[in-house]
Design an enzyme around this catalytic site. Structure first.
Site, short mmCIF file in Angstrom:
data_model
loop_
_atom_site.label_atom_id
_atom_site.label_comp_id
_atom_site.label_asym_id
_atom_site.label_seq_id
_atom_site.Cartn_x
_atom_site.Cartn_y
_atom_site.Cartn_z
N ASP A 500 0.86 -1.19 0.00
CA ASP A 500 0.00 0.00 0.00
C ASP A 500 0.89 1.24 0.00
O ASP A 500 1.85 1.32 0.77
CB ASP A 500 -0.91 0.00 1.24
CG ASP A 500 -1.94 1.11 1.16
OD1 ASP A 500 -1.67 2.19 1.68
OD2 ASP A 500 -3.02 0.89 0.58
N ILE A 501 0.58 2.18 -0.91
CA ILE A 501 1.37 3.42 -0.99
C ILE A 501 1.04 4.31 0.19
O ILE A 501 -0.12 4.63 0.43
CB ILE A 501 1.08 4.15 -2.32
CG1 ILE A 501 1.40 3.24 -3.50
CG2 ILE A 501 1.90 5.44 -2.39
CD1 ILE A 501 1.03 3.84 -4.84
N GLU A 543 -4.79 2.35 -4.03
CA GLU A 543 -3.33 2.37 -4.05
C GLU A 543 -2.73 1.07 -3.51
O GLU A 543 -1.60 1.06 -3.03
CB GLU A 543 -2.82 3.57 -3.24
CG GLU A 543 -3.17 3.54 -1.77
CD GLU A 543 -4.49 4.24 -1.46
OE1 GLU A 543 -4.64 4.72 -0.33
OE2 GLU A 543 -5.36 4.31 -2.35
#
Length: 624
Positions: A500-501, A543
């Site tokens: 996950d960004i 994301e």
């Protein structure tokens, strides 16, 4: 005052005992009571009494109901003084520990939001922001739209109070849209009041007044006096800011009467301070002093009173004293107020302090100090006006984007209707073509060829994420299930990574969605470059990315994850500043016989990634 406080205590005990005397609720009464308390806003004392009644029998209820009661208890804590806020934070922290031990994520999200709200009231904005962010992340993962709306509403109001009005407005409008989608009309009205108040803070008075009048009508029809008084106080502030003091005073008098009758001492003190401000601007310094003395008796009894309200009182008292020719008595009040509002970085009140201090020094003949304070006033006022201009510009851009998106949606709907009409016409033509054998054969041949080409294209589109070019969620999940079955039958190791960004919302908000798209594409390509030909990566949503590592053990998977994390941190993306590096948090999990399906394996990776987020982000965590 002692008689009033004694009567208030007796009334409170009577209400609490009346509710607390009830036997434990049974279904469907329990669910109905919880739903009413969560979705509606009864008067404060009634709300606390009903929550106390539920808490008295909490042990008799199922675990899910106990979690909901705990969240309600947090919001039912007294919240008029700093020591009240601190106790509410303590309650939330203790309840959070228990919720995490039970792995009750829904309750955890609600308690994080509650703790953040009370941290905000204490002036701990950094801690409040972190709690809101963590709560929102957890609610998003849970798919809990209601909690997402609640948190956006709370955080939007905090942004608005801090001066980030455009950011607050975006989150409040998002919360309002979500409440409407959930059918929570009452909650929608509460958020609409916050939106109106944000426009007031931005100086967009006409729009704010329009919303206030709409809410005034609704609350009058509903007979909701508490919310009606709240709207009138905000209208009173609007009139004060626009210099219409004759309109503001009756609204503040109404608020004083209501809060006195309800024994809400914090709000009563605040309303009297605002009344003093109006009276002072009307040239009635003696009457203003009387109101301030009444407010002082509420604010300065014991320790732990609301420091912000006391700071507000100090500013108005200093202004009154200066107007009455008592400059020496005004200075200590200004010093105390400045400490409070410098900590909060409240430019409006700081400008007021510098302006009054300049007049005080001038009265005392301290010209140099007066000029310095006047300079500070001009600088602070300029900074405040600059901030308001920036916020209005952002507001216009945001509203333009909303209008553009609405136009795009309308265009899309029109195109869909047009396509449907074209399809209908095509079907009619085909009906007549079926009557002609020769044309039927020709047309059918063409249609078969066209359909094959279309099917292949649609199949490819259905399996690929359009933005990044990697597998989409459906395809990566399908491949994962296939590898999971092969692993369970063949006995070879199999690992998954969930990535996950970090802080991706800030990228979209601060740099624009087009930059966010570039970041997603670059990260997807970076992940793919670090994988073997037999590994697979897909966009799992937003994301978040899912990586499948067949024939790989957990330690090896962690090495791959670390390599990906380092390569992502080195990315240089167009329009992303050097001081805004892109980081990711990764959770690793290896198949074990207890995993009944791919979803359970991915869930363990998700929990590991959540631990990486809690540990500070930009790291790899292995599932146990």
């Amino acid at each position: 005052m002692k008689i009033l406080m004694s009567w208030s205590l007796l009334l409170w005990l009577g209400v609490t005992q009346a509710w607390g005397a009830q036997a434990p609720l049974t279904e469907p009464g329990l669910s109905r009571e919880l739903q009413q308390l969560e979705d509606h806003t009864p008067p404060v004392r009634e709300f606390r009494a009903r929550v106390a009644a539920l808490a008295a029998h909490s042990g008799d209820y199922p675990a899910e109901a106990q979690g909901r009661i705990t969240r309600l208890q947090c919001w039912a804590q007294p919240a008029e003084r700093d020591d009240d806020y601190a106790r509410a934070v303590g309650f939330a922290e203790q309840a959070l520990t228990q919720a995490r031990e039970r792995k009750d994520r829904v309750t955890e999200s609600g308690l994080l939001a509650c703790r953040g709200f009370h941290q905000q009231l204490l002036g701990n904005m950094t801690e409040a922001s972190q709690d809101y962010a963590d709560a929102l992340t957890l609610a998003r993962r849970l798919g809990d739209e209601r909690q997402r709306a609640d948190i956006l509403s709370l955080r939007g109001e905090m942004y608005s109070y801090q001066g980030e009005m455009a950011e607050g407005l975006m989150e409040l409008i998002d919360a309002h849209r979500r409440y409407e989608g959930l059918g929570l009309v009452e909650k929608g009205r509460e958020v609409l009041a916050k939106i109106a108040n944000t426009y007031r803070r931005m100086g967009v008075y006409e729009r704010a007044q329009g919303y206030f009048q709409e809410l005034d009508h609704d609350y009058r029809v509903l007979g909701d006096e508490e919310h009606l008084v709240g709207i009138h106080t905000q209208q009173g502030l609007l009139y004060m800011e626009s210099g219409e003091y004759d309109k503001a005073l009756p609204l503040m008098v109404e608020a004083e009467r209501y809060y006195l009758a309800q024994q809400q001492e914090g709000m009563l003190a605040w309303s009297r301070i605002e009344m003093a401000t109006v009276l002072l601007n009307q040239g009635k310094a003696a009457e203003a002093t009387g109101k301030l003395e009444q407010a002082s008796s509420l604010l300065h009894q014991g320790e732990g009173a609301d420091s912000v309200t006391r700071g507000h009182w100090d500013i108005v008292m200093a202004t009154v004293l200066e107007a009455m020719g008592k400059p020496a008595e005004a200075l200590p009040h200004l010093e105390r107020a400045e400490r409070v509002f410098a900590r909060e970085r409240n430019l409006r009140f700081l400008a007021w302090i510098h302006e009054v201090r300049a007049r005080v020094y001038e009265r005392q003949g301290r010209i140099r100090e007066a000029l310095l304070s006047l300079k500070q006033f001009v600088q602070t006022r300029h900074e405040l006006e600059q901030m308001l201009r920036e916020q209005r510009s952002l507001q216009l851009r945001f509203e333009f984007d909303l209008a553009r998106k609405e136009l795009e949606n309308q265009t899309l709907r029109s195109n869909q209707q047009l396509q449907a009409e074209k399809l209908k016409q095509l079907q009619e033509r085909r009906y007549w073509q079926y009557l002609v054998v020769a044309l039927l054969i020709l047309v059918m041949g063409i249609l078969v060829l066209h359909q094959r080409s279309r099917t292949r294209k649609m199949h490819r589109l259905a399996m690929t994420d359009e933005l990044t070019g990697i597998h989409n969620r459906r395809q990566i999940q399908a491949k994962g299930r296939k590898l999971f079955s092969q692993t369970r039958e063949g006995g070879k190791p199999f690992c998954v990574l969930l990535l996950d960004i970090d802080h991706f919302k800030k990228v979209n908000d601060q740099l624009g969605h087009h930059v966010g798209d570039r970041v997603l594409t670059a990260v997807a390509q970076c992940i793919e470059d670090q994988l073997r030909s037999l590994d697979r990566v897909g966009r799992n949503g937003g994301e978040e990315f899912l990586v499948l590592l067949p024939d790989t053990r957990l330690d090896e998977a962690a090495e791959v994850a670390e390599r990906i994390r380092e390569q992502v941190a080195r990315l240089r993306i167009e329009e992303v500043p050097e001081d805004h590096p892109i980081h990711i948090s990764i959770g690793c999990a290896q198949y074990r016989p207890q995993d009944g399906n791919l979803g359970e394996l991915v869930r363990r990776a998700d929990e590991a990634m959540y631990q990486a987020k809690l540990a500070g982000r930009n790291r790899v965590v292995k599932a146990q």
